[in-house]
Design an enzyme around this catalytic site. Structure first.
Site, mmCIF file in Angstrom:
data_model
loop_
_atom_site.group_PDB
_atom_site.id
_atom_site.type_symbol
_atom_site.label_atom_id
_atom_site.label_comp_id
_atom_site.label_asym_id
_atom_site.label_seq_id
_atom_site.Cartn_x
_atom_site.Cartn_y
_atom_site.Cartn_z
ATOM 1 N N CYS A 186 -7.919 11.465 8.467
ATOM 2 C CA CYS A 186 -6.754 11.439 9.363
ATOM 3 C C CYS A 186 -5.673 10.425 8.974
ATOM 4 O O CYS A 186 -4.637 10.379 9.639
ATOM 5 C CB CYS A 186 -7.157 11.181 10.828
ATOM 6 S SG CYS A 186 -8.158 12.484 11.544
ATOM 7 N N ASP A 187 -5.892 9.605 7.962
ATOM 8 C CA ASP A 187 -4.848 8.655 7.575
ATOM 9 C C ASP A 187 -4.869 8.425 6.065
ATOM 10 O O ASP A 187 -4.789 7.288 5.591
ATOM 11 C CB ASP A 187 -5.029 7.327 8.311
ATOM 12 C CG ASP A 187 -3.813 6.410 8.170
ATOM 13 O OD1 ASP A 187 -2.729 6.906 7.785
ATOM 14 O OD2 ASP A 187 -3.941 5.199 8.430
ATOM 15 N N LEU A 188 -4.970 9.510 5.322
ATOM 16 C CA LEU A 188 -4.963 9.385 3.865
ATOM 17 C C LEU A 188 -3.546 9.013 3.419
ATOM 18 O O LEU A 188 -2.585 9.718 3.722
ATOM 19 C CB LEU A 188 -5.390 10.706 3.221
ATOM 20 C CG LEU A 188 -5.836 10.646 1.761
ATOM 21 C CD1 LEU A 188 -7.133 9.845 1.633
ATOM 22 C CD2 LEU A 188 -6.016 12.044 1.200
ATOM 23 N N THR B 195 -0.140 8.171 8.621
ATOM 24 C CA THR B 195 1.032 7.474 8.100
ATOM 25 C C THR B 195 2.143 8.499 7.928
ATOM 26 O O THR B 195 1.945 9.544 7.317
ATOM 27 C CB THR B 195 0.694 6.814 6.746
ATOM 28 O OG1 THR B 195 -0.383 5.894 6.936
ATOM 29 C CG2 THR B 195 1.898 6.087 6.174
#
Length: 245
Positions: free
Chosen positions: A60-62, A100
């Protein structure tokens, strides 16, 4: 991945976690064109995502800042699982904002809280494209501007995608990007009250379709097709990890 040692006393138990040291992140290397690094990134990180997704974990936040690199060996690993979700959790009732912005899939820009492997796949493609061309392909300074940049690169989604997939995104009907009667001039008039001339010029410049952007970079055909296969409005059409070369 780590070793655990225990130290027992009558009053306490101590655990020592020993992790490998990685001396840099991908963030430090992603602002210049590096085709070799891009292809090594896609090779290594797609393997990591395959393992996560096979175990029902969505990162969910690569982002480049969450990819650690060993400068001696070139080994890359995914870090920072603070935003991770189970892919089996489809409640869509979380108030948590994750991801991000530059690398956030469009469904989440429109408020969807349903996280799946396609969430990470989009981020993978956005980072890969950045490494190939030397700058973020979607670089908005707010979620509204980010949506504008996605529209500028991909064009509007098809009616089928709007009806079949986007109809239940919480914020789809609050925005006018896809209305046939909503022109670029309307968008600029609405947005200009909240931005200066430099920001508006950046938005105008972003209105170059993704295919032209990558065509201008003289990339290999396989690299172009991989980007175009990952960065799609449709979750259903987006490539899966097993389809990534």
């Amino acid at each position: 991945m780590f070793q655990r040692k225990s130290y027992n006393q009558e009053t306490s138990t101590c655990y020592h976690l020993i992790f490998p040291f990685y001396d840099s992140t991908l963030q430090e290397q992603c602002n210049e064109k590096n085709i070799e690094l891009a292809n090594e990134f896609i090779r290594q990180i797609s393997k990591g995502l395959f393992y996560l997704h096979e175990n029902n974990i969505v990162h969910c936040d690569l982002s480049p800042g969450n990819i650690l690199i060993d400068s001696l060996t070139g080994c890359m690993v995914i870090c920072d699982f603070g935003c991770a979700h189970s892919s089996s959790d489809n409640s869509n009732d979380s108030n948590e904002e994750v991801g991000t912005r530059y690398y956030k899939a469009p469904e989440h820009l429109f408020g969807s809280k349903r996280y799946s492997s396609s969430t990470d796949i989009w981020s993978l493609g956005a980072i890969y494209a950045q490494l190939l061309i030397g700058y973020p392909v979607f670089a908005g300074e707010s979620d509204i501007e980010q949506i504008g940049r996605v529209v500028g690169r991909l064009g509007k989604p098809s009616k089928k995608v709007e009806q079949d997939e986007m109809h239940d995104y919480p914020d789809t009907n609050k925005l006018m990007f896809f209305s046939d009667s909503y022109s670029d001039d309307d968008y600029e008039d609405e947005y200009s009250s909240e931005s200066d001339d430099e920001e508006m010029e950046a938005l105008r410049a972003s209105r170059i379709l993704l295919k032209k952007v990558i065509d201008d970079e003289n990339l290999a055909e396989s690299e172009k097709q991989l980007i175009l296969g990952i960065l799609t409005w449709s979750i259903k059409d987006r490539l899966t990890i097993p389809e990534v070369p």
